[in-house]
Design a protein around this motif. Sequence first.
Motif, short mmCIF file in Angstrom:
data_model
loop_
_atom_site.label_atom_id
_atom_site.label_comp_id
_atom_site.label_asym_id
_atom_site.label_seq_id
_atom_site.Cartn_x
_atom_site.Cartn_y
_atom_site.Cartn_z
N PRO A 15 0.67 -1.13 0.08
CA PRO A 15 -0.20 0.08 0.19
C PRO A 15 0.88 1.43 0.01
O PRO A 15 2.10 1.28 0.44
CB PRO A 15 -0.78 -0.17 1.34
CG PRO A 15 -0.08 -1.08 2.06
CD PRO A 15 0.63 -2.05 1.35
N ASN A 16 0.45 2.13 -0.50
CA ASN A 16 0.85 3.80 -0.52
C ASN A 16 2.42 3.60 -1.01
O ASN A 16 3.43 4.23 -0.37
CB ASN A 16 1.07 4.16 0.83
CG ASN A 16 -0.44 4.32 1.31
OD1 ASN A 16 -1.40 4.85 0.70
ND2 ASN A 16 -0.86 3.72 2.62
N PRO A 17 2.66 3.27 -2.33
CA PRO A 17 4.20 2.92 -2.76
C PRO A 17 4.84 4.51 -2.85
O PRO A 17 4.32 5.53 -3.18
CB PRO A 17 3.77 2.72 -4.31
CG PRO A 17 2.34 2.16 -4.34
CD PRO A 17 1.51 2.83 -3.19
N THR A 18 6.08 4.47 -2.31
CA THR A 18 6.94 5.74 -2.32
C THR A 18 7.84 5.44 -3.25
O THR A 18 8.69 6.59 -3.56
CB THR A 18 7.54 5.96 -0.86
OG1 THR A 18 8.23 4.67 -0.59
CG2 THR A 18 6.45 6.22 0.06
N ILE A 49 6.56 -0.67 -3.60
CA ILE A 49 6.88 0.00 -5.16
C ILE A 49 5.63 -0.12 -6.02
O ILE A 49 5.12 -1.13 -6.18
CB ILE A 49 8.12 -0.78 -5.45
CG1 ILE A 49 9.22 -0.60 -4.65
CG2 ILE A 49 8.64 -0.41 -6.91
CD1 ILE A 49 10.57 -1.70 -5.18
N ARG A 50 5.63 0.99 -6.81
CA ARG A 50 4.70 0.90 -7.66
C ARG A 50 5.39 0.60 -9.19
O ARG A 50 6.20 1.40 -9.77
CB ARG A 50 3.71 2.12 -7.93
CG ARG A 50 3.01 2.07 -9.28
CD ARG A 50 2.34 3.53 -9.33
NE ARG A 50 1.65 4.09 -8.18
CZ ARG A 50 1.79 5.21 -7.31
NH1 ARG A 50 2.70 6.00 -7.72
NH2 ARG A 50 1.00 5.39 -6.36
N PHE A 51 5.12 -0.54 -9.73
CA PHE A 51 5.58 -0.85 -11.10
C PHE A 51 4.65 -0.42 -12.24
O PHE A 51 3.28 -1.04 -12.14
CB PHE A 51 5.87 -2.28 -11.31
CG PHE A 51 7.10 -2.86 -10.35
CD1 PHE A 51 8.26 -3.10 -11.27
CD2 PHE A 51 6.89 -3.26 -9.02
CE1 PHE A 51 9.54 -3.56 -10.46
CE2 PHE A 51 8.08 -3.61 -8.53
CZ PHE A 51 9.59 -3.81 -9.04
N ILE A 52 5.05 0.19 -13.03
CA ILE A 52 4.27 0.68 -14.11
C ILE A 52 4.76 0.08 -15.48
O ILE A 52 5.89 0.12 -15.89
CB ILE A 52 4.43 2.13 -14.41
CG1 ILE A 52 3.82 2.97 -13.09
CG2 ILE A 52 3.48 2.79 -15.62
CD1 ILE A 52 2.33 2.76 -12.85
N PHE A 53 3.89 -0.78 -16.15
CA PHE A 53 4.25 -1.47 -17.54
C PHE A 53 3.34 -0.88 -18.52
O PHE A 53 2.22 -1.15 -18.76
CB PHE A 53 3.90 -2.87 -17.25
CG PHE A 53 4.83 -3.42 -16.31
CD1 PHE A 53 6.12 -3.95 -16.47
CD2 PHE A 53 4.27 -3.69 -15.04
CE1 PHE A 53 6.80 -4.71 -15.51
CE2 PHE A 53 4.89 -4.32 -13.90
CZ PHE A 53 6.11 -4.88 -14.22
N PRO A 54 4.06 0.27 -19.39
CA PRO A 54 2.93 0.73 -20.40
C PRO A 54 3.07 -0.13 -21.72
O PRO A 54 4.11 -0.93 -22.03
CB PRO A 54 3.78 2.02 -20.85
CG PRO A 54 5.33 1.79 -20.10
CD PRO A 54 5.16 0.74 -19.09
N HIS A 55 2.29 -0.11 -22.29
CA HIS A 55 1.98 -0.48 -23.80
C HIS A 55 2.36 0.43 -25.00
O HIS A 55 2.05 1.49 -24.81
CB HIS A 55 0.45 -0.89 -24.00
CG HIS A 55 -0.05 -1.93 -22.93
ND1 HIS A 55 0.19 -3.27 -22.98
CD2 HIS A 55 -1.05 -1.69 -22.51
CE1 HIS A 55 -0.28 -3.75 -22.02
NE2 HIS A 55 -1.45 -2.98 -21.60
N ALA A 56 3.43 0.31 -25.71
CA ALA A 56 3.99 1.01 -26.68
C ALA A 56 2.84 1.06 -27.65
O ALA A 56 1.82 0.09 -27.83
CB ALA A 56 5.19 0.33 -27.25
N VAL A 221 20.02 0.72 -4.83
CA VAL A 221 19.88 2.07 -5.35
C VAL A 221 18.60 2.45 -4.76
O VAL A 221 18.37 3.70 -4.71
CB VAL A 221 19.80 2.06 -7.03
CG1 VAL A 221 21.09 1.59 -7.36
CG2 VAL A 221 18.71 1.37 -7.55
N LEU A 222 17.74 1.66 -4.30
CA LEU A 222 16.34 2.32 -3.54
C LEU A 222 16.35 2.05 -2.10
O LEU A 222 15.57 2.43 -1.62
CB LEU A 222 15.47 1.51 -4.18
CG LEU A 222 15.17 1.66 -5.88
CD1 LEU A 222 13.96 0.57 -6.18
CD2 LEU A 222 14.57 3.01 -6.13
N ALA A 223 17.59 1.58 -1.75
CA ALA A 223 17.61 1.56 -0.09
C ALA A 223 17.30 3.19 0.64
O ALA A 223 17.65 3.96 0.27
CB ALA A 223 18.78 1.01 0.36
#
Length: 223
Positions: A15-18, A49-56, A221-223
């Motif tokens: 919940p609540n990704p930063t 984490i919010r992963f965003i997977f766009p469609h080209a 890198v995200l720590a």
Amino acid sequence: MTSSTLETIQVDTGPNPTISVIWLHGLGASGDDFVPIVRELDLTGLPAIRFIFPHAPTMPVTVNNGYVMRAWYDIVGADLSRREDEAGLRASQVMVEQLIAQEQARGVPAERIVLAGFSQGCAMTLQTGLRHPEKLAGLLCLSGYLPIHTTVAAERHPANQQTPVFLAHGRTDQVIPIARAEQSRDMLKSLGYPVEWHEYMMPHSVCQDEVEDIGAWMRRVLA
């Protein structure tokens, strides 16, 4: 803020990704392609984490006899360094910038956004990330190359000079030869970027060792 015109798939690890990871697929694939990798990554200790997977967008691809498929830009011929679709690359760069702006509007600062991509998506990650005017968390670049490389030195933005770059490739890749990736690595290093290079005994794909290395890099890198 301009809303992105791209359709996307979203996967939140809590919940609540930063943190946001914008992951760009390869030629002829779709946003669905890398959704399964989320549950395979060891993200222990990281916040949501919010992963965003766009469609080209879809477009006719010259090298495939004009067949219409999802692509970030046209591929004119087998030699990827000649007759590049610079207009297509720059048009998709604008769309990726819109995705970054969209995440910022949702409360995630640029420095907590990772750009990631495979093959064409890798090219778009480098095309966009090196020119982005705010520091990003990292650039995750898989089985691809640095596009329109002759413009990078002049167009790159100092904001991302120290942004970590994960560059990985398969030794038996027959789609994008590893030599092209090595040239990209060497150019990025010559320009002073902190490149972490990985190569694997695999074709144009992803392997388990690579997934483990990606997870370790993201934890750093995200720590």
